[in-house]
Design a protein around this motif. Structure first.
Motif, PDB file in Angstrom:
ATOM      1  N   ASN A 113       2.708   2.985  -1.596  1.00  0.00           N
ATOM      2  CA  ASN A 113       2.771   3.256  -0.151  1.00  0.00           C
ATOM      3  C   ASN A 113       1.649   4.188   0.267  1.00  0.00           C
ATOM      4  N   HIS A 114       1.406   5.216  -0.518  1.00  0.00           N
ATOM      5  CA  HIS A 114       0.364   6.194  -0.196  1.00  0.00           C
ATOM      6  C   HIS A 114      -1.030   5.548  -0.221  1.00  0.00           C
TER       7      HIS A 114
ATOM      8  N   LYS B  29      -1.268   3.107   2.936  1.00  0.00           N
ATOM      9  CA  LYS B  29      -0.887   3.637   4.248  1.00  0.00           C
ATOM     10  C   LYS B  29      -2.088   3.668   5.195  1.00  0.00           C
TER      11      LYS B  29
ATOM     12  N   ARG C  66      -1.144   0.674  11.684  1.00  0.00           N
ATOM     13  CA  ARG C  66       0.107   1.424  11.622  1.00  0.00           C
ATOM     14  C   ARG C  66       1.136   0.761  10.716  1.00  0.00           C
ATOM     15  N   HIS C  67       1.110  -0.566  10.626  1.00  0.00           N
ATOM     16  CA  HIS C  67       2.157  -1.259   9.878  1.00  0.00           C
ATOM     17  C   HIS C  67       1.656  -2.145   8.744  1.00  0.00           C
TER      18      HIS C  67
ATOM     19  N   GLY D 169       1.768  -0.611   5.166  1.00  0.00           N
ATOM     20  CA  GLY D 169       3.161  -0.345   4.810  1.00  0.00           C
ATOM     21  C   GLY D 169       3.928  -1.610   4.513  1.00  0.00           C
TER      22      GLY D 169
END
Length: 72
Positions: free
Chosen positions: A4-5, A8, A57-58, A61
């Motif tokens: 995730n990091h 992101k 933004r998504h 993720g």
């Protein structure tokens, strides 16, 4: 959490992301306007990643969630 990091907020693939993903056993190859991410070269675990994501933004993720769900 580490995947995730790494992903992101990505809007384009950079060398640091490639290097960090390969540490998890993910092989990255260019496939037209996308990258193919394959876990340890196994085609059953293949993911597509846009070379320039439009949804910062998504997008990262969502990809991280897909990878984590299929691998863990």
């Amino acid at each position: 959490a580490e995947i995730n990091h790494i992903l992101k907020g990505y809007t384009k693939v950079i060398e640091r992301q490639k290097r960090n993903l390969t540490q998890f056993g993910i092989v990255i190859t260019k496939d037209g306007g996308h990258y193919k991410l394959t876990y340890k070269g196994d085609p059953r675990y293949m993911f597509k990643m846009a070379s320039s994501g439009s949804d910062s933004r998504h997008g990262g993720g969502n990809l991280a969630s897909q990878i984590n769900k299929n691998l863990l």
